[in-house]
Design an enzyme around this catalytic site. Structure first.
Site, PDB file in Angstrom:
ATOM      1  N   ARG A 237       0.844  -1.190   0.000  1.00 53.03           N
ATOM      2  CA  ARG A 237       0.000   0.000   0.000  1.00 53.03           C
ATOM      3  C   ARG A 237       0.883   1.246   0.000  1.00 53.03           C
ATOM      4  NH1 ARG A 237      -3.365  -2.816  -1.484  1.00 53.03           N
ATOM      5  NH2 ARG A 237      -5.438  -3.253  -0.656  1.00 53.03           N
ATOM      6  N   GLU A 266      -4.253   7.155  -5.388  1.00 54.85           N
ATOM      7  CA  GLU A 266      -4.395   6.397  -6.635  1.00 54.85           C
ATOM      8  C   GLU A 266      -5.661   6.830  -7.364  1.00 54.85           C
ATOM      9  OE1 GLU A 266      -4.083   2.219  -5.749  1.00 54.85           O
ATOM     10  OE2 GLU A 266      -2.097   2.454  -4.905  1.00 54.85           O
ATOM     11  N   HIS A 285      -1.105  -0.230  -9.812  1.00 55.39           N
ATOM     12  CA  HIS A 285      -1.720  -1.148  -8.837  1.00 55.39           C
ATOM     13  C   HIS A 285      -2.292  -2.389  -9.541  1.00 55.39           C
ATOM     14  CE1 HIS A 285      -3.800  -1.381  -4.643  1.00 55.39           C
ATOM     15  NE2 HIS A 285      -3.486  -2.581  -5.101  1.00 55.39           N
TER      16      HIS A 285
HETATM   17  C1  DGY Z   1      -5.173  -6.362  -2.722  1.00 55.48           C
HETATM   18  O1  DGY Z   1      -5.959  -7.279  -3.033  1.00 55.48           O
HETATM   19  O2  DGY Z   1      -5.228  -5.777  -1.653  1.00 55.48           O
HETATM   20  C2  DGY Z   1      -4.097  -6.009  -3.709  1.00 55.48           C
HETATM   21  O3  DGY Z   1      -3.643  -4.728  -3.509  1.00 55.48           O
HETATM   22  C3  DGY Z   1      -4.566  -6.205  -5.129  1.00 55.48           C
HETATM   23  O4  DGY Z   1      -3.614  -5.885  -6.068  1.00 55.48           O
END
Ligand code: DGY
Length: 325
Positions: A237, A266, A285
């Site tokens: 993250r 994002e 992402h």
């Molecule tokens: C999640 O599922 O949390 C991931 O970031 C997906 O890419």
């Protein structure tokens, strides 16, 4: 009476058809200025919310008096106010496990791209700059045989360690809240405190979930501890990285490069200073974004809903104290 499910992100039509056999499904393939008013109107009588990324906080929950469940189609759930959901007896689930190998592939892709400067050299070829054998200023760094430090050794971290150990003969260091015996015995991973991991790793890979504890975990001090030749990878993250400190570390050559799949905001602003740096490789992402895995995540999220609506507790429940009946 059929239960009503509001889906607020793009999911495979197989998932929607599956849910429609038993429930009323209202589908928004994305939330934007034009779809939001209609989405909001459906909140007053929806029983389930299914999607990802959207902040599920007091303001939103106050608009959903009938809500029984939030089915988050991601492994990360930092968008959910879990204690408030529990307080209101709303069950929350995520989609762990099914995406581990796919996210590990993506993280390794970004790592290799950053180390071998693949996007930069791709542009070099396509821009017609390749007119002679390339020389040292375009050389990359080896990956095989190096040290990878994985911060956050859950399912995805373990899948990264597997690739690093068996595929690239790397030494694996890791830092985690608890010891990971599988990683230690199968991939020879060595448990480390964070400063030692940062000082010894050639590749520092963040797979740590975002929480109050991990916010800005990678900051000025942490980048200072890394090797000047280190490459920092973030596949978890954006909120766990102080992006200003990362930018400073990169331009001051305190680290050699970065590979980023996630960002504080994002989509990241195209004018963001990090995007101006040649030694930063970016992806939007995409960790779990393959056809196969997104279908698996959608089906897991859908099955969790059907279980909860049938009064059962799925294994991927996030707030076990929520009373589902
Ligand atoms: C999640 O599922 O949390 C991931 O970031 C997906 O890419």
């Amino acid at each position: 009476m059929k239960h009503k499910i509001v889906v607020y992100r793009k999911v495979n039509s197989k998932v929607l058809d599956y849910l429609r056999q038993k429930c009323e499904v209202i589908y928004f393939d994305q939330l934007d200025d034009s779809s939001y008013p209609s989405f909001e109107a459906h909140l007053k009588d929806t029983h389930v919310l299914m999607g990802s990324g959207l902040k599920i906080d007091e303001e939103l929950l106050d608009k959903c008096p009938q809500l029984k469940m939030v089915s988050n189609i991601s492994v990360g759930y930092d968008n959910l106010d879990l204690s408030l959901l529990t307080e209101r007896n709303i069950v929350a689930t995520n989609t762990p496990g099914v995406l581990n190998e796919t996210v590990a592939d993506a993280v390794f892709g970004v790592l290799l791209s950053a180390a071998r400067r693949i996007p930069e050299l791709d542009a070099y070829v396509k821009d017609g700059k390749w007119d002679a054998t390339i020389t040292e200023e375009l050389f990359g760094l080896d990956v095989h045989g190096k040290v990878i430090g994985i911060v956050g050794m859950g399912g995805i971290g373990t899948a990264i360690a597997k690739r690093a150990h068996f595929g690239f003969g790397m030494d694996v260091l890791y830092h985690n809240r608890s010891r990971n015996e599988e990683a230690e015995s199968v991939f020879n991973a060595a448990y480390c405190n964070l400063p030692d991991l940062l000082k010894q790793s050639d590749f520092v890979c963040s797979m740590v979930p975002h929480s109050n504890v991990t916010k800005d975990l990678f900051s000025k001090e942490e980048f200072n501890m890394m090797k000047k030749s280190a490459i920092f990878i973030n596949g978890s993250r954006g909120a766990v990285v102080d992006e200003d400190a990362l930018y400073e570390a990169l331009i001051n050559k305190e680290i050699a490069g970065a590979g980023l799949d996630v960002y504080k905001k994002e989509p990241i602003d195209v004018e963001h200073p990090l995007l101006k740096l040649q030694n930063v490789v970016t992806t939007p992402h995409i960790g779990s974004a393959t056809i196969e895995t997104r279908l698996k995540m959608g089906m897991l999220a859908a099955n969790s809903i059907l279980k909860v609506l049938a009064g059962e507790i799925p294994t991927n429940v996030l707030n076990e104290t929520a009373n589902i009946n």
